[in-house]
Structure formats: C-alpha cells, structure tokens
Design a protein around this motif. Structure first.
Motif, mmCIF file in Angstrom:
data_model
loop_
_atom_site.group_PDB
_atom_site.id
_atom_site.type_symbol
_atom_site.label_atom_id
_atom_site.label_comp_id
_atom_site.label_asym_id
_atom_site.label_seq_id
_atom_site.Cartn_x
_atom_site.Cartn_y
_atom_site.Cartn_z
ATOM 1 N N GLU A 202 0.690 -1.046 0.089
ATOM 2 C CA GLU A 202 -0.176 -0.107 -0.091
ATOM 3 C C GLU A 202 0.967 1.434 -0.095
ATOM 4 O O GLU A 202 1.873 1.323 0.597
ATOM 5 C CB GLU A 202 -0.939 0.028 1.225
ATOM 6 C CG GLU A 202 -2.198 0.957 1.194
ATOM 7 C CD GLU A 202 -2.833 0.717 2.430
ATOM 8 O OE1 GLU A 202 -2.777 -0.306 3.364
ATOM 9 O OE2 GLU A 202 -3.594 1.752 2.767
ATOM 10 N N GLU A 203 0.423 2.211 -0.715
ATOM 11 C CA GLU A 203 1.248 3.381 -0.648
ATOM 12 C C GLU A 203 1.335 4.243 0.920
ATOM 13 O O GLU A 203 0.069 4.372 1.189
ATOM 14 C CB GLU A 203 0.613 4.482 -1.760
ATOM 15 C CG GLU A 203 0.663 4.218 -2.879
ATOM 16 C CD GLU A 203 2.322 4.466 -3.786
ATOM 17 O OE1 GLU A 203 2.502 3.836 -4.722
ATOM 18 O OE2 GLU A 203 2.930 5.104 -2.928
ATOM 19 N N ALA A 204 2.502 4.531 1.063
ATOM 20 C CA ALA A 204 2.350 5.006 2.381
ATOM 21 C C ALA A 204 2.214 6.837 2.256
ATOM 22 O O ALA A 204 1.935 7.202 3.088
ATOM 23 C CB ALA A 204 3.902 4.658 2.866
ATOM 24 N N GLY A 205 2.603 7.056 0.999
ATOM 25 C CA GLY A 205 2.344 8.392 0.993
ATOM 26 C C GLY A 205 3.323 9.344 1.472
ATOM 27 O O GLY A 205 4.706 8.945 1.856
ATOM 28 N N ALA B 293 -4.116 16.383 4.648
ATOM 29 C CA ALA B 293 -4.250 15.198 4.999
ATOM 30 C C ALA B 293 -5.554 14.631 5.068
ATOM 31 O O ALA B 293 -6.047 13.347 5.215
ATOM 32 C CB ALA B 293 -3.478 14.999 6.488
ATOM 33 N N ARG B 294 -6.755 15.547 5.014
ATOM 34 C CA ARG B 294 -7.961 15.287 5.092
ATOM 35 C C ARG B 294 -8.223 14.754 6.417
ATOM 36 O O ARG B 294 -9.030 13.602 6.495
ATOM 37 C CB ARG B 294 -8.581 14.402 3.996
ATOM 38 C CG ARG B 294 -8.506 15.027 2.540
ATOM 39 C CD ARG B 294 -9.020 14.378 1.423
ATOM 40 N NE ARG B 294 -8.454 14.928 0.098
ATOM 41 C CZ ARG B 294 -8.039 14.103 -0.701
ATOM 42 N NH1 ARG B 294 -8.326 12.856 -0.766
ATOM 43 N NH2 ARG B 294 -7.717 14.728 -1.885
ATOM 44 N N ILE B 295 -7.763 15.132 7.506
ATOM 45 C CA ILE B 295 -8.281 14.775 8.885
ATOM 46 C C ILE B 295 -9.116 15.851 9.752
ATOM 47 O O ILE B 295 -8.290 17.016 9.381
ATOM 48 C CB ILE B 295 -6.694 14.387 9.570
ATOM 49 C CG1 ILE B 295 -6.208 13.165 8.933
ATOM 50 C CG2 ILE B 295 -6.905 14.085 10.998
ATOM 51 C CD1 ILE B 295 -4.830 12.804 8.972
ATOM 52 N N ASP C 44 -0.201 8.371 4.990
ATOM 53 C CA ASP C 44 -1.307 8.165 4.447
ATOM 54 C C ASP C 44 -2.027 6.608 4.609
ATOM 55 O O ASP C 44 -3.205 6.367 4.562
ATOM 56 C CB ASP C 44 -1.122 8.322 2.746
ATOM 57 C CG ASP C 44 -1.245 9.652 2.427
ATOM 58 O OD1 ASP C 44 -0.463 9.967 1.373
ATOM 59 O OD2 ASP C 44 -1.443 10.516 3.102
ATOM 60 N N CYS C 45 -1.305 5.914 5.262
ATOM 61 C CA CYS C 45 -1.755 4.649 5.671
ATOM 62 C C CYS C 45 -2.294 4.697 7.248
ATOM 63 O O CYS C 45 -2.821 3.711 7.712
ATOM 64 C CB CYS C 45 -0.410 3.428 5.726
ATOM 65 S SG CYS C 45 -0.113 3.170 4.137
ATOM 66 N N GLY C 46 -2.272 5.894 7.827
ATOM 67 C CA GLY C 46 -2.528 6.054 9.320
ATOM 68 C C GLY C 46 -1.217 5.727 10.176
ATOM 69 O O GLY C 46 -2.030 5.842 11.480
#
Lengths: 125, 224
Positions: B162-165, B184-186, B212-214
């Motif tokens: 998964e992309e870590a961004g 970050a859309r948080i 981006d993976c949290g």
C-alpha cells in the motif's frame, strides 16, 4: 499570471515615477540656474537692489535638497552646497575675483546635477 | 550610523520581496537567468548598505528592473520553447544508449575526468553502467543506469504494498497546523482523540505526524 501582472504594474509605476521625477528635477534645477544667472555681477556686488541674492539661491537649494537627495548622490549635492558656501563667503567678504570664480563653480556643479538627471547616451554610457 | 541600520533593513526586506516574487527557482536549482539575476541582486543591494552617500533608490530601481525582467522572461519562456532555449539552453546528452558522445563532451567543455567524477558521486563506478548521462541546464547531471545495474524495486519482485504517501505534520512544536490537517483530510476531532488516547496534551508534542496509511509518529518535547 497574477505575479506577472503585478510585476508589470510595479514596473510601469516605477517607470512613470522615474520620468516624472526627471521632469521635476530638471525643472527645479533650471529654476536654480536661472537664479544664478540673475546674481549680481562682481562689479555690482554692493548694489542694494539686487534681483536675486546669494542667499536667495541658498534658500532655494535648501528647500529642494530633500527632493534632490532622494535621487542624486550625496557627493553631487555636497559639491553644490560647498560651492554655495564658498560663494556666500566671497560675497560677504566682497572679494570680487573669488565671487566671480565661485559663481562659475556653482553653475558648473548645478549643471552637473542637471546632466545626471538627463536621459541621454552620455549619461547611460 | 543609524542610516546604515535602517538602509540594511529596508534593502533586506525589499530583496526578500523581490526573491519571493521571482519564485522558488531562485532558491532552488538555478537556471542561467536565475543565476545572473541572483548575482546582480546581491551586488546591487550590498553597495548602498555600505555607502551612505548612495541614495536607496540606486538599489531599489535596479532591483525592480531586474525583478521585472526576470518575471517577464520566465513568463514568456513558459509560453515559447524557442525563447526558453535561448535563455536557458538545452540539456546536453553526454551518454546516449550507453555510448559516450565525445563531440558533445567537447562542446560542453567537460573533460572525461569530470564526467567520471560526477558518475562516482552518484555511486556509479564505471561508465559501462550508464545508459544515459544528461547535463541539465542548471549544471546538474542526471544519470540513468542500465537495467542490470539499477536498484531492485518492489515492482521487479512483484510485491504489492500500500502507498505510504508522505507524513503529514499535524502538530508542530505544540501548534496544530490547520493547513496540514486539510491536506491530510483529517479532522481536528480525530487528532484530539489520538492525543486523549495517549494521554498527551498539545504542549507536550514537538511533532505529531501521520502518513497516508494512518501510521502515527510522535516526538515529545524534551523536558528542560
């Protein structure tokens, strides 16, 4: 695009400011040169009915000095002030030869300022 | 003396504004025109700072002119590839398909020793490993290695991940960054919940970031 337009506006304003400043500088310097031409000759240095006195020229220059100092080198302004001081001294001591010499020097110093303000190939090169 | 003090401040602020208007190019990798204007700006600004006989306008006017030329030329160069070539030149391909172009090397006045040195600085031991070597307009060299010598990637090993961004820094030195929260859309509630669950307060945080993976990364402030 915004920055390009903004820069163009600043550039246009600066250019306009430069030309306006050059016009007014030239006008004021011309007034001072006319006053210098109206100074009494060395022979009539004692004449009480002088159209223009040395003090009038000094006052005129002092009133415009701030304006001149914004755009001219302080060295050139100091040359004029020095010439004025020497002329005033020659006038007060009634030294006709020194008076004649310092009128010429003052005129030269003021003309130099006028040349600096001109837009010409000489001043650019 | 005080005049020098104020002149320095005025010209410094003016220079900052001029460089900001010219954009990130001036600060990053410099193209020819950027390099010239940066050099000129520093010289022009320095003289009236040190010589009080020179009016401030003797620096402000040339800086404004150079700024205008720079912004205008970069704007026009973006519209015209011909102009861009005239102003910035073209990249020079020194090695193409693994073959050294000796004529191009001569044209760019780079010796073979310099080329080898540049390659070594990119951890390339031999010219045989290079597929392409390109001298960019800003003087940097880009090197593309031949396939057998390239680093193995996850794609080569058929590994999917998964992309870590990137890590978004949400709290910096005790302050929440609203801009980074938005990018970050948080939302702020999530962030406060994270702090509560870890029994932390804003004042204790030096850096709070999330990718981006949290994955959360926290650096606490050092106690004085």
């Amino acid at each position: 695009m915004k920055i390009f337009v903004f820069t163009l506006v600043i550039f246009a304003m600066m250019t306009a400011g430069i030309f306006i400043n050059t016009y007014f500088l030239d006008e004021r310097v011309e007034e001072i040169l006319i006053m210098i031409d109206l100074l009494p000759s060395p022979e009539s240095i004692d004449d009480p009915e002088q159209a223009v006195s040395v003090y009038d020229v000094s006052d005129k220059f002092a009133k415009n000095q701030f304006f001149f100092s914004i755009t001219l080198s302080h060295e050139d302004i100091n040359d004029v002030k020095k010439a004025l001081a020497q002329l005033t001294s020659a006038y007060e001591s009634k030294d006709k030869d020194a008076y004649r010499e310092h009128v010429a020097l003052l005129k030269e110093a003021v003309r130099h300022i006028q040349k600096l303000a001109e837009t010409s190939w000489d001043s650019i090169v | 003396m005080s005049a020098l003090f104020f002149r320095s401040i005025i010209l410094y602020i003016f220079l900052i504004m001029a460089l900001r208007l010219m954009g990130k190019r001036q600060v990053g990798e410099l193209q020819v025109t950027d390099f010239v204007s940066t050099l000129l700006l520093s010289e022009i600004a320095a003289t009236p700072i040190s010589d009080p006989d020179i009016p401030l306008l003797y620096a402000i006017i040339p800086i404004t002119v150079i700024l205008s030329i720079e912004v205008t030329s970069s704007f026009l160069a973006n519209k015209s590839s011909w102009l861009k070539t005239v102003l910035d030149g073209r990249p020079s391909v020194l090695i193409s398909h693994g073959k050294l172009d000796q004529k191009e090397l001569e044209k760019t006045r780079i010796s073979i020793e310099e080329l080898l040195s540049q390659l070594r600085q990119k951890d390339i031991g031999s010219i045989d490993q290079v597929e392409y070597a390109i001298l960019e307009q800003n003087g940097q060299m880009s090197v593309i290695e031949k396939m057998p010598h390239r680093n193995v990637s996850l794609a080569d090993l058929n590994i999917e991940k998964e992309e870590a961004g990137i890590a978004h820094a949400l709290i910096l030195d005790g302050h929440i960054s609203k801009r980074n929260l938005e990018s970050a859309r948080i939302d702020r509630e999530w962030l406060e919940k994270q702090l509560r669950s870890r029994k932390l307060t804003l004042d204790e945080i030096f850096l709070f970031s999330v990718d981006d993976c949290g994955t959360v990364n926290i650096i606490r402030k050092e106690k004085e």
